[in-house]
Design a protein around this motif. Structure first.
Motif, PDB file in Angstrom:
ATOM      1  N   GLU A 220       0.816  -1.209   0.000  1.00 40.02           N
ATOM      2  CA  GLU A 220       0.000   0.000   0.000  1.00 40.02           C
ATOM      3  C   GLU A 220       0.852   1.264   0.000  1.00 40.02           C
ATOM      4  N   PHE A 221       1.975   1.243   0.708  1.00 45.10           N
ATOM      5  CA  PHE A 221       2.749   2.471   0.883  1.00 45.10           C
ATOM      6  C   PHE A 221       4.230   2.341   0.504  1.00 45.10           C
ATOM      7  N   SER A 222       5.010   1.633   1.306  1.00 45.45           N
ATOM      8  CA  SER A 222       6.477   1.643   1.198  1.00 45.45           C
ATOM      9  C   SER A 222       7.017   1.311  -0.187  1.00 45.45           C
ATOM     10  N   LEU A 223       6.439   0.325  -0.823  1.00 45.22           N
ATOM     11  CA  LEU A 223       6.836  -0.079  -2.168  1.00 45.22           C
ATOM     12  C   LEU A 223       5.559  -0.428  -2.922  1.00 45.22           C
ATOM     13  N   SER A 224       4.848   0.591  -3.273  1.00 43.55           N
ATOM     14  CA  SER A 224       3.532   0.399  -3.886  1.00 43.55           C
ATOM     15  C   SER A 224       3.630  -0.404  -5.176  1.00 43.55           C
TER      16      SER A 224
ATOM     17  N   ASP B 270       0.869   8.810  -9.915  1.00 45.80           N
ATOM     18  CA  ASP B 270       0.401   9.998  -9.183  1.00 45.80           C
ATOM     19  C   ASP B 270       1.474  10.578  -8.260  1.00 45.80           C
ATOM     20  N   ILE B 271       2.144   9.728  -7.486  1.00 41.67           N
ATOM     21  CA  ILE B 271       3.125  10.258  -6.529  1.00 41.67           C
ATOM     22  C   ILE B 271       4.393  10.755  -7.211  1.00 41.67           C
ATOM     23  N   ASN B 272       4.577  10.390  -8.451  1.00 43.23           N
ATOM     24  CA  ASN B 272       5.753  10.869  -9.166  1.00 43.23           C
ATOM     25  C   ASN B 272       5.558  12.266  -9.730  1.00 43.23           C
TER      26      ASN B 272
ATOM     27  N   ASP C 257       5.471   6.798   3.295  1.00 41.37           N
ATOM     28  CA  ASP C 257       5.293   6.280   4.652  1.00 41.37           C
ATOM     29  C   ASP C 257       3.828   6.387   5.074  1.00 41.37           C
ATOM     30  N   GLY C 258       2.974   6.757   4.139  1.00 37.20           N
ATOM     31  CA  GLY C 258       1.559   6.954   4.447  1.00 37.20           C
ATOM     32  C   GLY C 258       1.277   8.372   4.909  1.00 37.20           C
ATOM     33  N   GLY C 259       2.313   9.199   4.948  1.00 39.63           N
ATOM     34  CA  GLY C 259       2.183  10.577   5.392  1.00 39.63           C
ATOM     35  C   GLY C 259       2.911  11.507   4.446  1.00 39.63           C
ATOM     36  N   GLU C 260       3.772  12.344   5.007  1.00 45.15           N
ATOM     37  CA  GLU C 260       4.444  13.362   4.198  1.00 45.15           C
ATOM     38  C   GLU C 260       5.739  12.899   3.533  1.00 45.15           C
ATOM     39  N   PHE C 261       6.239  11.713   3.861  1.00 42.97           N
ATOM     40  CA  PHE C 261       7.471  11.223   3.247  1.00 42.97           C
ATOM     41  C   PHE C 261       7.156  10.379   2.012  1.00 42.97           C
ATOM     42  N   TYR C 262       7.804  10.709   0.899  1.00 44.31           N
ATOM     43  CA  TYR C 262       7.808   9.849  -0.279  1.00 44.31           C
ATOM     44  C   TYR C 262       9.194   9.234  -0.345  1.00 44.31           C
ATOM     45  N   TYR C 263       9.252   7.957  -0.680  1.00 41.07           N
ATOM     46  CA  TYR C 263      10.529   7.291  -0.854  1.00 41.07           C
ATOM     47  C   TYR C 263      10.843   7.262  -2.350  1.00 41.07           C
ATOM     48  N   PHE C 264      12.103   7.530  -2.690  1.00 41.08           N
ATOM     49  CA  PHE C 264      12.450   7.550  -4.103  1.00 41.08           C
ATOM     50  C   PHE C 264      13.848   7.017  -4.345  1.00 41.08           C
ATOM     51  N   ILE C 265      14.060   6.643  -5.592  1.00 46.61           N
ATOM     52  CA  ILE C 265      15.367   6.190  -6.055  1.00 46.61           C
ATOM     53  C   ILE C 265      15.816   7.114  -7.184  1.00 46.61           C
TER      54      ILE C 265
ATOM     55  N   ILE D 294      14.496   9.998   0.944  1.00 49.31           N
ATOM     56  CA  ILE D 294      13.234  10.596   1.401  1.00 49.31           C
ATOM     57  C   ILE D 294      13.016  11.911   0.660  1.00 49.31           C
ATOM     58  N   PHE D 295      11.819  12.076   0.130  1.00 44.58           N
ATOM     59  CA  PHE D 295      11.367  13.382  -0.358  1.00 44.58           C
ATOM     60  C   PHE D 295      10.285  13.804   0.618  1.00 44.58           C
ATOM     61  N   ASP D 296      10.561  14.814   1.421  1.00 47.19           N
ATOM     62  CA  ASP D 296       9.615  15.257   2.436  1.00 47.19           C
ATOM     63  C   ASP D 296       8.765  16.390   1.881  1.00 47.19           C
ATOM     64  N   LEU D 297       7.478  16.149   1.770  1.00 46.31           N
ATOM     65  CA  LEU D 297       6.557  17.150   1.238  1.00 46.31           C
ATOM     66  C   LEU D 297       6.515  18.407   2.097  1.00 46.31           C
ATOM     67  N   GLU D 298       6.882  18.269   3.364  1.00 40.57           N
ATOM     68  CA  GLU D 298       6.859  19.416   4.268  1.00 40.57           C
ATOM     69  C   GLU D 298       8.237  20.030   4.475  1.00 40.57           C
ATOM     70  N   GLY D 299       9.247  19.486   3.828  1.00 40.71           N
ATOM     71  CA  GLY D 299      10.579  20.079   3.845  1.00 40.71           C
ATOM     72  C   GLY D 299      11.318  20.020   5.174  1.00 40.71           C
ATOM     73  N   SER D 300      11.169  18.944   5.925  1.00 42.97           N
ATOM     74  CA  SER D 300      11.871  18.815   7.206  1.00 42.97           C
ATOM     75  C   SER D 300      13.355  18.555   6.980  1.00 42.97           C
ATOM     76  N   LYS D 301      14.092  18.366   8.068  1.00 38.47           N
ATOM     77  CA  LYS D 301      15.520  18.074   7.977  1.00 38.47           C
ATOM     78  C   LYS D 301      15.787  16.720   7.306  1.00 38.47           C
ATOM     79  N   ASP D 302      14.774  15.859   7.231  1.00 38.82           N
ATOM     80  CA  ASP D 302      14.928  14.555   6.584  1.00 38.82           C
ATOM     81  C   ASP D 302      14.839  14.631   5.063  1.00 38.82           C
ATOM     82  N   HIS D 303      14.398  15.772   4.543  1.00 42.39           N
ATOM     83  CA  HIS D 303      14.236  15.945   3.100  1.00 42.39           C
ATOM     84  C   HIS D 303      15.542  15.628   2.375  1.00 42.39           C
ATOM     85  N   MET D 304      15.463  14.737   1.412  1.00 47.10           N
ATOM     86  CA  MET D 304      16.571  14.296   0.572  1.00 47.10           C
ATOM     87  C   MET D 304      17.619  13.461   1.326  1.00 47.10           C
ATOM     88  N   SER D 305      17.281  12.982   2.501  1.00 43.05           N
ATOM     89  CA  SER D 305      18.216  12.119   3.229  1.00 43.05           C
ATOM     90  C   SER D 305      18.067  10.670   2.757  1.00 43.05           C
ATOM     91  N   VAL D 306      19.045   9.859   3.099  1.00 46.27           N
ATOM     92  CA  VAL D 306      19.067   8.454   2.696  1.00 46.27           C
ATOM     93  C   VAL D 306      18.312   7.612   3.720  1.00 46.27           C
TER      94      VAL D 306
END
Length: 137
Positions: A38-42, A50-52, A67-75, A85-97
């Motif tokens: 449903e989420f992590s590896l749809s 859609d999420i792309n 993650d079912g919330g604001e984090f999108y996982y990408f390669i 991580i692509f964080d839709l809300e731009g937290s410190k985790d944005h673009m982290s591994v």
């Protein structure tokens, strides 16, 4: 997911997906009703397309789930197997591994499934052994 579904995603997004992703999706390791599916590896082509929408072809990145919330996982589409991580809300985790490798990411999803299963078993056990006055369990 079928090969035609993956080719459809590639055509819609104008990209070529890495072989490791292609192979995983053809031999999908998670059950249809799982958090991973449903989420992590749809494995839903429409959801993936859609999420792309957060990326352009120039980004050379591909969202694989969330993650079912604001984090999108990408390669990245350069063959690198790291998951970010692509964080839709731009937290410190944005673009982290999230994972240093694709196999590590799949293992993380499996571990998450194991945690969910254990929580369900614990809940059943608590309900089975609750006292007569513990109506909230």
């Amino acid at each position: 997911m079928e090969s035609t579904d993956i080719k459809h995603i590639e055509k819609q997004l104008g990209i070529e997906l890495p072989e490791f992703y292609f192979k995983t999706m053809l031999d999908y390791p998670f059950s249809e009703d799982s958090f991973g599916a449903e989420f992590s590896l749809s494995n839903d082509p429409k959801y993936i397309i859609d999420i792309n929408g957060v990326f352009t072809q120039e980004d050379e990145s591909f969202s694989i789930g969330s993650d079912g919330g604001e984090f999108y996982y990408f390669i990245k589409l350069n063959g690198n197997e790291k998951v970010y991580i692509f964080d839709l809300e731009g937290s410190k985790d944005h673009m982290s591994v999230v994972s240093e490798s694709w196999s590590e990411y799949l293992t993380q999803i499996e571990n998450l499934h194991d945690e969910f299963r254990q929580e369900k078993l614990n809940d059943l056990e608590r309900k089975k052994h609750k006292k007569w006055w513990q109506f909230w369990i």
